[in-house]
Design a protein around this motif. Structure first.
Motif, PDB file in Angstrom:
ATOM      1  N   ALA A   1      38.670  -4.845   3.914  1.00 39.37           N
ATOM      2  CA  ALA A   1      37.883  -4.880   2.702  1.00 39.37           C
ATOM      3  C   ALA A   1      38.656  -5.672   1.682  1.00 39.37           C
ATOM      4  O   ALA A   1      39.854  -5.845   1.794  1.00 39.37           O
ATOM      5  CB  ALA A   1      37.631  -3.478   2.194  1.00 39.37           C
ATOM      6  N   ALA A   2      37.975  -6.149   0.749  1.00 38.42           N
ATOM      7  CA  ALA A   2      38.655  -7.049  -0.160  1.00 38.42           C
ATOM      8  C   ALA A   2      38.060  -6.988  -1.542  1.00 38.42           C
ATOM      9  O   ALA A   2      37.004  -6.433  -1.761  1.00 38.42           O
ATOM     10  CB  ALA A   2      38.577  -8.465   0.375  1.00 38.42           C
ATOM     11  N   ARG A   3      38.783  -7.587  -2.453  1.00 30.37           N
ATOM     12  CA  ARG A   3      38.331  -7.593  -3.822  1.00 30.37           C
ATOM     13  C   ARG A   3      38.376  -9.031  -4.313  1.00 30.37           C
ATOM     14  O   ARG A   3      39.262  -9.782  -4.015  1.00 30.37           O
ATOM     15  CB  ARG A   3      39.277  -6.743  -4.661  1.00 30.37           C
ATOM     16  CG  ARG A   3      38.993  -6.850  -6.111  1.00 30.37           C
ATOM     17  CD  ARG A   3      40.027  -6.065  -6.886  1.00 30.37           C
ATOM     18  NE  ARG A   3      39.755  -6.252  -8.281  1.00 30.37           N
ATOM     19  CZ  ARG A   3      38.750  -5.686  -8.899  1.00 30.37           C
ATOM     20  NH1 ARG A   3      37.966  -4.877  -8.232  1.00 30.37           N
ATOM     21  NH2 ARG A   3      38.523  -5.908 -10.165  1.00 30.37           N
TER      22      ARG A   3
ATOM     23  N   HIS B   1      41.033   0.903  -5.922  1.00 27.06           N
ATOM     24  CA  HIS B   1      39.986   0.259  -5.132  1.00 27.06           C
ATOM     25  C   HIS B   1      40.363   0.274  -3.648  1.00 27.06           C
ATOM     26  O   HIS B   1      39.572   0.694  -2.801  1.00 27.06           O
ATOM     27  CB  HIS B   1      39.794  -1.175  -5.629  1.00 27.06           C
ATOM     28  CG  HIS B   1      38.770  -1.959  -4.878  1.00 27.06           C
ATOM     29  ND1 HIS B   1      37.518  -2.240  -5.371  1.00 27.06           N
ATOM     30  CD2 HIS B   1      38.814  -2.525  -3.648  1.00 27.06           C
ATOM     31  CE1 HIS B   1      36.852  -2.940  -4.482  1.00 27.06           C
ATOM     32  NE2 HIS B   1      37.611  -3.135  -3.415  1.00 27.06           N
ATOM     33  N   GLU B   2      41.580  -0.161  -3.359  1.00 27.79           N
ATOM     34  CA  GLU B   2      41.981  -0.244  -1.949  1.00 27.79           C
ATOM     35  C   GLU B   2      42.120   1.144  -1.326  1.00 27.79           C
ATOM     36  O   GLU B   2      41.750   1.354  -0.175  1.00 27.79           O
ATOM     37  CB  GLU B   2      43.277  -1.041  -1.798  1.00 27.79           C
ATOM     38  CG  GLU B   2      43.180  -2.487  -2.280  1.00 27.79           C
ATOM     39  CD  GLU B   2      42.032  -3.264  -1.654  1.00 27.79           C
ATOM     40  OE1 GLU B   2      41.602  -2.918  -0.544  1.00 27.79           O
ATOM     41  OE2 GLU B   2      41.544  -4.212  -2.298  1.00 27.79           O
TER      42      GLU B   2
ATOM     43  N   HIS C   1      38.954   2.540  -0.191  1.00 24.76           N
ATOM     44  CA  HIS C   1      38.473   1.968   1.071  1.00 24.76           C
ATOM     45  C   HIS C   1      38.894   2.823   2.275  1.00 24.76           C
ATOM     46  O   HIS C   1      38.435   2.577   3.388  1.00 24.76           O
ATOM     47  CB  HIS C   1      38.990   0.544   1.250  1.00 24.76           C
ATOM     48  CG  HIS C   1      38.131  -0.498   0.585  1.00 24.76           C
ATOM     49  ND1 HIS C   1      36.763  -0.541   0.717  1.00 24.76           N
ATOM     50  CD2 HIS C   1      38.453  -1.542  -0.225  1.00 24.76           C
ATOM     51  CE1 HIS C   1      36.283  -1.559   0.030  1.00 24.76           C
ATOM     52  NE2 HIS C   1      37.288  -2.183  -0.567  1.00 24.76           N
TER      53      HIS C   1
ATOM     54  N   GLU D   1      32.045  -2.257  -0.548  1.00 28.53           N
ATOM     55  CA  GLU D   1      32.627  -2.862  -1.750  1.00 28.53           C
ATOM     56  C   GLU D   1      32.030  -2.276  -3.020  1.00 28.53           C
ATOM     57  O   GLU D   1      32.744  -2.040  -3.999  1.00 28.53           O
ATOM     58  CB  GLU D   1      32.436  -4.384  -1.708  1.00 28.53           C
ATOM     59  CG  GLU D   1      33.225  -5.070  -0.602  1.00 28.53           C
ATOM     60  CD  GLU D   1      34.708  -4.780  -0.656  1.00 28.53           C
ATOM     61  OE1 GLU D   1      35.217  -4.326  -1.703  1.00 28.53           O
ATOM     62  OE2 GLU D   1      35.380  -4.977   0.381  1.00 28.53           O
TER      63      GLU D   1
ATOM     64  N   ALA E   1      33.610   1.105  -3.476  1.00 29.48           N
ATOM     65  CA  ALA E   1      35.013   0.997  -3.904  1.00 29.48           C
ATOM     66  C   ALA E   1      35.096   0.545  -5.362  1.00 29.48           C
ATOM     67  O   ALA E   1      35.929   1.042  -6.132  1.00 29.48           O
ATOM     68  CB  ALA E   1      35.771   0.028  -2.996  1.00 29.48           C
TER      69      ALA E   1
ATOM     70  N   TYR F   1      30.000  -8.885  -5.555  1.00 27.98           N
ATOM     71  CA  TYR F   1      30.769  -7.694  -5.937  1.00 27.98           C
ATOM     72  C   TYR F   1      30.122  -7.001  -7.141  1.00 27.98           C
ATOM     73  O   TYR F   1      29.960  -5.777  -7.163  1.00 27.98           O
ATOM     74  CB  TYR F   1      32.213  -8.079  -6.282  1.00 27.98           C
ATOM     75  CG  TYR F   1      33.134  -8.111  -5.088  1.00 27.98           C
ATOM     76  CD1 TYR F   1      33.784  -6.959  -4.661  1.00 27.98           C
ATOM     77  CD2 TYR F   1      33.344  -9.282  -4.375  1.00 27.98           C
ATOM     78  CE1 TYR F   1      34.627  -6.991  -3.560  1.00 27.98           C
ATOM     79  CE2 TYR F   1      34.181  -9.320  -3.277  1.00 27.98           C
ATOM     80  CZ  TYR F   1      34.820  -8.179  -2.873  1.00 27.98           C
ATOM     81  OH  TYR F   1      35.651  -8.203  -1.786  1.00 27.98           O
TER      82      TYR F   1
END
Ligand code: ZN
Length: 715
Positions: free
Chosen positions: A2-4, A347-348, A351, A366, A369, A417
């Motif tokens: 997962a990413a931001r 956030h992470e 996840h 996302e 999160a 996002y």
């Protein structure tokens, strides 16, 4: 993973275009200046001149740098050439002396080479060069973005000669968060390598075996060997060394500075920081301490999993446009060294729940999160504004920021996002924290949203799709919260999600309207699996048929109850059959029985009404000796047990008795009148007979009395 999103990370030195441009410059420089020609005639061919380089990068974590050595072999096998060129010859004439005449003269060109060119990293230090003979020098020439061009000058190498050069330098790892892209530390390394050699070259990279490396080569390939605690990546000799480059990213698991934190629920979080970066270590520790308790409260559960959740520092260049990533299979959050954006750690960590194991749709992971992050930072998820991409927004088609992402790509990704965050946080806000915990619990436990009377159906194990999420939000969040617009959530999702399943939303809307109308109609009755399952599965035609069938069954039973309350139809066997119906067939069967019950109830009720109606004397006489109550009671019992035949038979029995009563009454009354007449006549006869007898007796008694002087009476 997962990413931001975040656009603040610049690209690394390894970008293909940057390197291509760099080498374009190099080649141009090399081609014009490599050959030094001894003869006055320009020679253009490089045949016979070779310049081969073997470049070795050695990762030196203890010193925080790369040690680089370039071994260059320059050979000159280009033979001297002799050509005849026009010249003026002096001819001696005895008469006139010397005079010039045109002719040709042999001219010899001798070739030598006395310089070569290299690209060296801009941040290199301790650059040095040695040669196996003669003087040698190195000096910077053209400067470029990440590499500078260097000229190495050496003694002339003539035909048949070979010279060995050795250039060495160091590339120190950039400080954390510095613009310098190279990182070389005790725990983490990220760097790129090139090849040198005008006529070909090879590259070797040596690193401690404790380092696990991801290698990304371009225009070349490595073979790997391990020896003496070192791993070596080696290319073949590449004719076009200028086209080759490769990037190495990796870590030494034992090199991190580790510290363990515990969440309020007792889950362990292991922080793995670069030993050279105490700032990141302290910041991450503070953010974890702040976030974990709030996250567990928000979700209503301990952080998932059993082993420690790892929060690991990584180079921001490795993450590209993202500030962090999460790998659920490893429970590892990779958080960039640029820890300048509040909420990244939260956030992470979130996840650990919101990932591909929970949701098939990336926008849900996302969005959830980001929602979790926003609850911790207090920064709300706002409306995303105008869609920056072509066409319409479609968060179902999730976009990722690759190394070649354009500005437009990054804007679309940011929009996705923002939209996901807006959808999730808006609906979570309407549901409220308690109900949102219920929503998440259902999704995490694979429990279906449509539920009734204690029946909770399960979804198959595996990630839940956006439809299950929408159902949970609606049925466990918004409806219990009193949101009356049943389409609110699906309309919000449809604004941003162009997935094909969206086409089913109108059918969903109709079915949900019927579903909630049914729930309002049936009072204390539960809605069975026959309805719940197709609702959960989005089989709305079947669900609608089942809803209508339950509604019909309830109406029939209500009719039966109204006609014959004492049969207790509403809470009788039909209710059990309906509530336990696993499918439409069973529900239809129950509805058919409900219809029978209504018919039976109405029949018995009619008979009962007739039985209790006022009766004329004749009917009363006709019914003397007939007890209707047991028949009616049997009829009621038959209605209660849905025995239509018996109910009808008992009702018929009552009706028949009532129908027969007037006739029977008349007969009885007639018979009674006949009996009275007969009895009256008999009385007269008796009287008369008895009077005659008495007359006879009186005469006899008179005779006796005349003897006794007595009189008597009879009767
Ligand atoms: Zn994320």
């Amino acid at each position: 993973m997962a990413a931001r999103s975040g656009l603040r990370h610049g690209g690394g030195s390894c970008s293909g275009s940057a390197r291509d441009r760099a080498w374009g410059g190099l080649l141009a420089a090399v081609l014009v200046s490599v050959l030094g020609l001894a003869a006055p005639i320009a020679a253009s061919a490089a045949d016979g001149l070779t310049d081969i380089a073997a470049t070795t990068y050695t990762l030196n974590p203890a010193e925080g740098r790369l040690d680089v050595a370039i071994e260059i072999t320059v050979s000159n096998a280009k033979a001297n050439t002799t050509v005849d060129v026009p010249c003026t010859k002096w001819v001696h004439d005895p008469a006139g002396g010397y005079h010039a005449v045109p002719g040709t003269c042999p001219q010899t060109t001798t070739y030598y080479v006395n310089e070569t060119f290299l690209w060296i990293e801009r941040t290199a230090t301790r650059i040095a060069v040695t040669a196996d003979r003669g003087a040698v020098s190195i000096s910077v020439g053209k400067r470029d973005t990440s590499f500078d061009e260097y000229r190495v000058g050496f003694t002339n190498v003539y035909n048949g000669g070979t010279l060995h050069l050795r250039v060495t330098y160091q590339v120190p790892g950039g400080a954390p968060r510095s613009a310098e892209p190279t990182r070389v530390g005790k725990a983490y390394a990220s760097f790129c390598v090139i090849a040198n050699g005008i006529d070909g070259g090879s590259t070797r990279v040596v690193a401690p075996t404790t380092y696990a490396m991801q290698v990304d080569p371009h225009n070349g390939a490595f073979t790997t060997t391990t020896s003496g605690g070192a791993r070596t990546w080696q290319t073949l000799l590449m004719p076009d060394a200028s086209a080759f480059w490769a990037c190495f990213t990796g870590d030494d698991p034992v090199g991190y500075l580790r510290s363990t934190l515990a969440s309020p629920a007792g889950r362990a979080i292991e922080l793995q920081a670069w030993p050279e970066d105490p700032v990141w270590n302290a910041t991450a520790k503070r953010e974890i301490s702040d976030a974990v308790g709030k996250l567990e409260k928000l979700v209503g559960r301990a952080l998932p999993g059993t082993g420690p959740i790892i929060v690991r520092e990584v180079g921001s260049d490795e993450l590209g446009a993202y500030a962090g990533t999460f790998t659920p299979s490893e429970m590892v959050a990779r958080v960039g060294e640029n820890l300048d954006q509040p909420g990244v750690v939260a956030h992470e960590l979130s996840h650990s729940w919101f990932n591909d194991a929970l949701f098939t749709a990336r926008w849900l992971s996302e969005g959830s999160a980001d929602w979790a992050e926003s609850t911790i930072t207090g920064e709300p998820c706002r409306e995303p504004g105008t869609f920056p991409g072509p066409g319409s927004p479609n968060i179902a088609d999730w976009r990722f920021a690759g190394p070649r992402a354009t500005r437009r790509d990054l804007e679309v990704i940011d929009y996705q996002y923002a939209a996901s965050c807006f959808v999730v946080s808006t609906l979570a806000g309407k549901a409220g924290p308690d109900r949102m915990r219920t929503v998440l619990a259902a999704l995490i436990d694979h429990e279906a949203a449509y539920r009734s009377g204690g029946v909770i159906l399960r979804h198959p194990d595996g990630p839940e799709d956006w439809r299950a999420w929408l159902d949970a939000i609606d049925e466990l969040g918004l409806v219990p919260a009193g949101v009356t617009d049943l389409d609110y959530a699906q309309n919000l999702v449809a604004r941003f999600d162009g997935e094909a399943g969206i086409a089913m939303l109108p059918a969903r809307s109709k079915a949900r309207t019927l579903y909630h109308r049914l729930a309002g109609e049936i009072g204390a009755w539960a809605i069975p699996e026959a309805v719940l399952r197709p609702m959960n599965d989005w089989r709305f035609d079947e669900a609608t048929a089942a809803i209508q069938t339950e509604s019909a069954a309830f109406a029939a039973v209500s009719g039966a109850a109204e006609a014959l309350p004492e049969a207790g139809a509403v809470n009788g066997p039909i209710r059990r059959l309906v509530e336990g119906a696993p499918n439409l067939a069973a529900l239809s069967s129950a509805a058919a029985k409900a219809s029978d019950q209504r018919i039976a109830a109405e029949a018995v009720a009619e008979a009962k009404g007739a039985a209790t109606a006022p009766r004329d004397p004749l009917e009363q006489v006709g019914l003397i000796g007939t007890d209707l109550d047991p028949w009616l009671a049997a009829g009621v019992a038959a209605v209660a047990s849905i025995d239509l035949a018996t109910a009808r038979a008992r009702a018929d029995q009552v009706n028949a008795a009532l129908a027969a009563a007037p006739g029977l009454g008349a007969i009885r009354l007639g018979a009674a009148l006949g009996l009275v007449l007969f009895v009256g006549l008999g009385f007269l006869l008796v009287r008369r007979r008895r009077a005659a007898a008495r007359a006879r007796a009186v005469a006899a008694l008179a005779a006796v009395a005349s003897i006794d002087g007595a009189d008597g009476t009879a009767e």
